[in-house]
Design a protein around this motif. Structure first.
Motif, PDB file in Angstrom:
ATOM      1  N   HIS A 621     -20.201  29.768  66.126  1.00 51.03           N
ATOM      2  CA  HIS A 621     -18.712  29.236  66.172  1.00 51.03           C
ATOM      3  C   HIS A 621     -18.421  29.510  67.587  1.00 51.03           C
ATOM      4  CE1 HIS A 621     -19.093  28.824  61.913  1.00 51.03           C
ATOM      5  NE2 HIS A 621     -19.477  30.170  61.576  1.00 51.03           N
ATOM      6  N   LEU A 622     -17.224  28.713  67.837  1.00 49.35           N
ATOM      7  CA  LEU A 622     -16.530  28.807  69.192  1.00 49.35           C
ATOM      8  C   LEU A 622     -15.134  29.313  69.157  1.00 49.35           C
ATOM      9  CD1 LEU A 622     -14.554  26.205  69.989  1.00 49.35           C
ATOM     10  CD2 LEU A 622     -16.574  24.792  69.659  1.00 49.35           C
ATOM     11  N   LEU A 623     -14.704  29.886  69.996  1.00 48.82           N
ATOM     12  CA  LEU A 623     -13.234  30.183  70.609  1.00 48.82           C
ATOM     13  C   LEU A 623     -12.968  30.072  71.746  1.00 48.82           C
ATOM     14  CD1 LEU A 623     -13.920  33.879  69.237  1.00 48.82           C
ATOM     15  CD2 LEU A 623     -12.505  32.059  67.840  1.00 48.82           C
ATOM     16  N   LEU A 624     -11.660  29.573  71.787  1.00 48.39           N
ATOM     17  CA  LEU A 624     -11.252  29.168  73.170  1.00 48.39           C
ATOM     18  C   LEU A 624     -10.344  30.109  73.927  1.00 48.39           C
ATOM     19  CD1 LEU A 624      -9.761  25.499  72.108  1.00 48.39           C
ATOM     20  CD2 LEU A 624     -11.823  26.138  72.978  1.00 48.39           C
ATOM     21  N   ASN A 625     -10.328  30.052  75.152  1.00 44.93           N
ATOM     22  CA  ASN A 625      -9.611  31.071  76.070  1.00 44.93           C
ATOM     23  C   ASN A 625      -8.264  30.825  75.436  1.00 44.93           C
ATOM     24  OD1 ASN A 625     -11.956  31.822  77.444  1.00 44.93           O
ATOM     25  ND2 ASN A 625     -11.440  30.437  79.404  1.00 44.93           N
ATOM     26  N   GLY A 626      -7.530  32.010  75.600  1.00 47.55           N
ATOM     27  CA  GLY A 626      -6.004  32.047  74.967  1.00 47.55           C
ATOM     28  C   GLY A 626      -5.669  33.221  74.100  1.00 47.55           C
ATOM     29  N   PRO A 627      -4.772  33.117  73.496  1.00 48.30           N
ATOM     30  CA  PRO A 627      -4.031  34.103  72.694  1.00 48.30           C
ATOM     31  C   PRO A 627      -5.004  34.730  71.486  1.00 48.30           C
ATOM     32  CG  PRO A 627      -2.573  32.229  72.452  1.00 48.30           C
ATOM     33  CD  PRO A 627      -3.697  32.031  73.384  1.00 48.30           C
ATOM     34  N   LEU A 628      -5.540  33.615  70.824  1.00 47.90           N
ATOM     35  CA  LEU A 628      -6.360  34.076  69.684  1.00 47.90           C
ATOM     36  C   LEU A 628      -7.696  34.882  70.265  1.00 47.90           C
ATOM     37  CD1 LEU A 628      -7.224  31.692  66.798  1.00 47.90           C
ATOM     38  CD2 LEU A 628      -8.833  33.303  67.551  1.00 47.90           C
ATOM     39  N   LEU A 629      -8.416  34.486  71.287  1.00 49.05           N
ATOM     40  CA  LEU A 629      -9.459  35.152  71.792  1.00 49.05           C
ATOM     41  C   LEU A 629      -8.867  36.642  72.221  1.00 49.05           C
ATOM     42  CD1 LEU A 629     -12.429  35.368  72.358  1.00 49.05           C
ATOM     43  CD2 LEU A 629     -11.814  34.114  74.578  1.00 49.05           C
ATOM     44  N   GLU A 630      -7.721  36.642  72.822  1.00 44.85           N
ATOM     45  CA  GLU A 630      -7.367  37.903  73.480  1.00 44.85           C
ATOM     46  C   GLU A 630      -7.241  38.894  72.319  1.00 44.85           C
ATOM     47  OE1 GLU A 630      -6.769  39.098  76.653  1.00 44.85           O
ATOM     48  OE2 GLU A 630      -8.034  37.323  77.102  1.00 44.85           O
ATOM     49  N   ALA A 631      -6.418  38.033  71.054  1.00 42.52           N
ATOM     50  CA  ALA A 631      -6.299  39.091  69.886  1.00 42.52           C
ATOM     51  C   ALA A 631      -7.522  39.716  69.346  1.00 42.52           C
ATOM     52  CB  ALA A 631      -5.458  38.102  68.922  1.00 42.52           C
ATOM     53  N   TRP A 632      -8.614  38.895  69.354  1.00 40.90           N
ATOM     54  CA  TRP A 632      -9.869  39.221  68.725  1.00 40.90           C
ATOM     55  C   TRP A 632     -10.298  40.461  69.656  1.00 40.90           C
ATOM     56  CZ3 TRP A 632     -14.923  37.149  69.906  1.00 40.90           C
ATOM     57  CH2 TRP A 632     -16.048  37.760  68.686  1.00 40.90           C
ATOM     58  N   LYS A 633     -10.246  40.293  70.657  1.00 39.18           N
ATOM     59  CA  LYS A 633     -10.556  41.464  71.993  1.00 39.18           C
ATOM     60  C   LYS A 633      -9.889  42.659  71.602  1.00 39.18           C
ATOM     61  CE  LYS A 633     -10.371  42.655  76.832  1.00 39.18           C
ATOM     62  NZ  LYS A 633      -9.932  42.189  78.208  1.00 39.18           N
ATOM     63  N   ASP A 634      -8.464  42.667  71.271  1.00 41.19           N
ATOM     64  CA  ASP A 634      -7.605  43.697  71.257  1.00 41.19           C
ATOM     65  C   ASP A 634      -7.987  44.460  69.856  1.00 41.19           C
ATOM     66  OD1 ASP A 634      -6.436  43.286  73.681  1.00 41.19           O
ATOM     67  OD2 ASP A 634      -4.786  42.244  72.858  1.00 41.19           O
ATOM     68  N   ALA A 635      -8.439  43.556  68.968  1.00 44.45           N
ATOM     69  CA  ALA A 635      -8.893  44.231  67.663  1.00 44.45           C
ATOM     70  C   ALA A 635     -10.352  44.566  67.552  1.00 44.45           C
ATOM     71  CB  ALA A 635      -8.788  42.890  66.492  1.00 44.45           C
ATOM     72  N   GLY A 636     -10.998  44.597  68.766  1.00 40.80           N
ATOM     73  CA  GLY A 636     -12.258  45.236  68.760  1.00 40.80           C
ATOM     74  C   GLY A 636     -13.584  44.324  68.606  1.00 40.80           C
ATOM     75  N   TYR A 637     -13.050  43.218  68.856  1.00 38.11           N
ATOM     76  CA  TYR A 637     -14.536  42.019  68.850  1.00 38.11           C
ATOM     77  C   TYR A 637     -15.101  42.100  67.537  1.00 38.11           C
ATOM     78  CZ  TYR A 637     -14.016  40.829  73.946  1.00 38.11           C
ATOM     79  OH  TYR A 637     -13.491  40.096  75.127  1.00 38.11           O
ATOM     80  N   GLU A 638     -16.399  41.996  67.913  1.00 36.84           N
ATOM     81  CA  GLU A 638     -17.398  42.085  66.760  1.00 36.84           C
ATOM     82  C   GLU A 638     -17.700  43.552  65.996  1.00 36.84           C
ATOM     83  OE1 GLU A 638     -20.135  42.620  69.918  1.00 36.84           O
ATOM     84  OE2 GLU A 638     -18.239  41.323  69.641  1.00 36.84           O
ATOM     85  N   HIS A 639     -17.342  44.309  66.935  1.00 36.41           N
ATOM     86  CA  HIS A 639     -17.909  45.827  66.424  1.00 36.41           C
ATOM     87  C   HIS A 639     -17.391  46.273  65.301  1.00 36.41           C
ATOM     88  CE1 HIS A 639     -18.900  45.672  70.836  1.00 36.41           C
ATOM     89  NE2 HIS A 639     -17.744  45.614  71.448  1.00 36.41           N
ATOM     90  N   ALA A 640     -17.938  47.298  65.202  1.00 37.38           N
ATOM     91  CA  ALA A 640     -17.797  47.989  63.702  1.00 37.38           C
ATOM     92  C   ALA A 640     -16.486  48.207  63.357  1.00 37.38           C
ATOM     93  CB  ALA A 640     -18.821  49.267  63.610  1.00 37.38           C
ATOM     94  N   ASP A 641     -15.452  48.640  64.518  1.00 35.30           N
ATOM     95  CA  ASP A 641     -14.251  48.922  64.041  1.00 35.30           C
ATOM     96  C   ASP A 641     -13.103  47.563  64.353  1.00 35.30           C
ATOM     97  OD1 ASP A 641     -14.477  48.727  66.933  1.00 35.30           O
ATOM     98  OD2 ASP A 641     -13.365  50.547  67.436  1.00 35.30           O
ATOM     99  N   GLY A 642     -14.074  46.542  64.524  1.00 33.89           N
ATOM    100  CA  GLY A 642     -13.140  45.206  64.661  1.00 33.89           C
ATOM    101  C   GLY A 642     -13.410  44.371  63.432  1.00 33.89           C
ATOM    102  N   LEU A 643     -13.127  42.926  63.774  1.00 34.79           N
ATOM    103  CA  LEU A 643     -12.946  42.051  62.934  1.00 34.79           C
ATOM    104  C   LEU A 643     -14.532  41.510  62.542  1.00 34.79           C
ATOM    105  CD1 LEU A 643      -9.798  40.017  63.783  1.00 34.79           C
ATOM    106  CD2 LEU A 643     -10.003  41.914  62.038  1.00 34.79           C
TER     107      LEU A 643
END
Length: 705
Positions: A621-643
């Motif tokens: 799946h793809l994600l575009l540069n911008g607020p949604l990608l930044e929010a995923w980063k702040d939420a912990g990406y794919e890591h165990a403590d993230g989404l």
């Protein structure tokens, strides 16, 4: 009552009937099929021939091997050259720009098979836009004398043949024989059963208009290949011999030499049209669709013996055996008996032609072989014998008839180093290459010395042939800096600015230095596999070239023309990226190679305008540069403590809002760019998978990113 046209009467004036009629032995040698009499225009009513019709299979499907073969157990099977051995195409030029062609004539592609062999595909308007293929084998000094035009020898095949390659090039030594001679060989491909003529009607799925193609549409194409228009010769065997003489007689300003090897040079003596029809029926054709009713005007206008006056002043060579077993045949119990009626028929009709030529004051060189049948081994030596006569007719210098060259210095050292490789004899002296380098050509290789280098390197085989077809040292590769080196699979050669790799699966492929650097980052063939195809341009919607891509076994390497950067994509991420349009997709060009991720296992690639992620559980799946990608980063990406990994593409709504589902939640962004993260599983549940049951396929909701 006889009906003889004025034109026919003029042509026959002064020719005794005995000179024009085929002797009775011909009728005894072959069994002819005579159809019931019907209405015929402008008919010559020759003596009736009382013969029996022999049923012949009237359809001949094209074999999977690409050749038209005679029916099983057919007496014509000896004429079948069989399928051509497969030869890899080294490089294809698609729709090259060829100026000055007649309306509707287009060169659709040029395929290089070795350094001196190019297959030219030509659209023929006379044949309803069908594409005809012509083999062109280039003169010896094609490379060493780039400002020179060369004479041409045209070679026509028989009733049966390959649709992939002209039989002369794989059933005889023709290509090797002419390797040290300065003449372009022109070998039309296909045309089985056509007599290389213009047919009155389509038949057996073919609208044959070969004479128009060969005399009007092909010459302007050959002119682009430095082929002279004042020195042409045409030769043929069997059907092609009849055709060669007809082409030369009907187009007297085009050819100045013609050779008939076992041809049928009489089409209108009693019984001859029926014989032609019987032969053509074995190939699935009807002779009356070729030249109309038997003995009519078109038959007479394609009768070599009646057109012989047009050959005055040309070199005319005619040969035939007598049909008895010869040196290349099984002698059997009765070698004194004619065992091959086809060759006996050729001998009789060729003699009729020679008789007519004498009456017309046309000089003919006739070679009547004491023995021999209608078969390929007898035609090769005929070409060898005729060639010096053609050369003399053209006034070719002795230096163009054979190579006179010496090998010394660094080139002699390179030849010695290449022992065990079939480089053959030299066919040129050393000549200047680009930028002050030097080149020397051999029968089976070319040797190059770069400027300021004290070593010459041999280029042979499929890698060397591709190198030459690309322009050799004048190409972007520059000069070679090695000879072939072996790998676990295939071989490669290094050049100043790249490599050529060859494998049995993919053939020879050239690779630029910057692509090689990207390939090295992926652990060469051990990680990324071997190159599969040549580099191709990437164009935007306006047709502007914006980059290049090159496929490997396990991925694709892409160059961004604007930035000069080169990165790779691979695996399912690469497949999805290319399906979306690659650099023309919303993601743009890659800006990093694919990187693997830790636990949980996954991978991602970064692009100009976003990212693409993959894991076994979530897919690609793809994600575009911008607020949604930044929010995923702040939420912990794919890591165990993230989404976790995304389970859908980023989906954009009509108002600019967007959302994306993840393994453990969803991120939404409103029209003002404010992001909201909704978790459906706590960090403690990181080992669990499953998303929110969101849209999944981005194309099903809103505007897909």
């Amino acid at each position: 009552m006889s009906v003889v046209s004025r034109r026919s009467a003029r042509r026959r004036r002064g020719f005794p009937a005995a000179a024009l009629a085929a002797p009775l032995t011909l009728a005894l040698a072959v069994t002819l099929g005579v159809p019931a009499a019907g209405a015929q225009e402008d008919v010559f009513d020759g003596p009736a021939v009382d013969v029996q019709e022999t049923p012949v299979e009237d359809t001949t499907p094209r074999a999977e091997t690409g050749n038209i073969a005679p029916p099983a157990a057919s007496p014509f099977s000896v004429l079948d050259p069989g399928p051509a051995e497969h030869v890899d195409v080294l490089r294809t030029e698609i729709a090259p720009d060829v100026p000055g062609l007649p309306d509707g004539v287009e060169v659709t592609k040029v395929e290089w098979l070795d350094s001196h062999w190019a297959n030219i595909s030509i659209t023929s308007p006379s044949m309803d836009g069908e594409v005809q293929k012509v083999q062109l084998h280039l003169a010896r000094d094609w490379y060493s004398d780039p400002d020179r035009d060369f004479p041409s020898l045209w070679m026509l095949g028989g009733l049966w043949g390959s649709e992939q390659e002209n039989g002369w090039s794989y059933k005889t030594d023709t290509v090797r024989f002419f390797a040290d001679k300065n003449v372009n060989l022109v070998l039309p491909v296909g045309g089985s059963g056509s007599f290389y003529t213009d047919w009155q009607q389509p038949d057996n799925g073919q609208n044959y208009q070969w004479e128009t193609f060969l005399t009007q549409e092909l010459p302007p194409v050959l002119a682009q290949w430095r082929t002279r228009d004042d020195q042409r010769a045409v030769v043929g065997l069997s059907m092609g011999a009849t055709s060669a003489v007809n082409l030369a007689a009907r187009n007297p300003d085009m050819f100045d030499a013609v050779g008939s090897f076992s041809g049928y040079l009489d089409t209108t003596s009693p019984g001859m049209p029926q014989l032609f029809d019987q032969n053509l029926k074995s190939a699935g054709f009807d002779a009356t669709k070729m030249w109309g009713p038997y003995y009519s005007r078109d038959w007479r206008e394609h009768d070599p013996k009646l057109n012989v006056r047009s050959l005055r002043g040309k070199l005319v060579y005619v040969s035939a055996g007598n049909g008895k077993p010869g040196a290349h045949d099984d002698q059997g119990d009765h070698p004194e008996i004619i065992s091959n009626p086809m060759e006996a028929g050729s001998r009789v009709t060729s003699q009729t032609f020679v008789n007519a030529a004498k009456l017309a004051g046309v000089d003919v060189i006739a070679r009547w072989r004491p023995n021999g049948t209608h078969n390929w081994p007898y035609w090769e030596p005929e070409l060898h014998e005729m060639w010096p006569m053609i050369a003399e007719k053209w006034g070719i210098d002795a230096g163009d008839l054979a190579a006179e060259c010496t090998v010394d210095g660094v080139f002699a050292e390179a030849v010695e180093r290449s022992r065990g490789t079939d480089v053959g004899e030299c066919i040129s002296n050393v000549y200047a290459g680009p930028d002050g380098g030097e080149i020397q050509d051999f029968e089976g290789a070319r040797f190059f010395r770069a400027p300021d280098s004290d070593t010459a390197y041999a280029q042979w085989g499929r890698t060397g042939a591709l190198y030459s077809s690309m322009g050799g040292a004048s190409s972007w590769l520059g000069y070679p800096v090695s000879e072939e080196e072996s790998l676990s699979k295939g071989v490669y050669v290094r050049y100043e600015h790249g490599r050529i790799h060859w494998t049995g699966e993919y053939g020879a492929v050239a690779v630029r230095d910057d692509v090689i650097a990207a390939w090295e980052r992926k652990n060469w063939e051990h990680g990324f596999g071997y190159p599969v195809s040549a580099e191709v341009d990437i164009q935007d919607a306006d047709g502007k070239v914006i980059g290049q891509s090159q496929r490997f076994e396990r991925g694709t390497i892409i160059r961004n023309t604007a930035s000069g950067e080169v990165f790779s994509v691979q695996g399912l991420i690469g497949d999805r990226y290319l399906e979306l349009g690659g650099p023309n997709s919303v993601l743009g060009f890659p800006v990093r190679d694919e990187e693997t991720l830790g636990d949980p296992q996954g991978a991602y690639s970064a692009f100009e305008n976003g990212l693409m992620y993959y894991s076994d559980n979530s897919g690609t799946h793809l994600l575009l540069n911008g607020p949604l990608l930044e929010a995923w980063k702040d939420a912990g990406y794919e890591h165990a403590d993230g989404l976790g990994y995304p389970t859908s593409d980023e989906v954009v709504g009509a108002d600019g809002s967007r959302y994306c589902d993840f393994e453990r939640g969803r991120i939404t962004v409103d029209a003002d760019g404010v992001a909201t993260v909704t978790r459906t599983a706590s960090p403690e549940d990181a080992g669990q998978t499953g998303g929110t049951g969101g849209t999944g396929d981005a194309t099903d909701a809103g505007e897909a990113a």
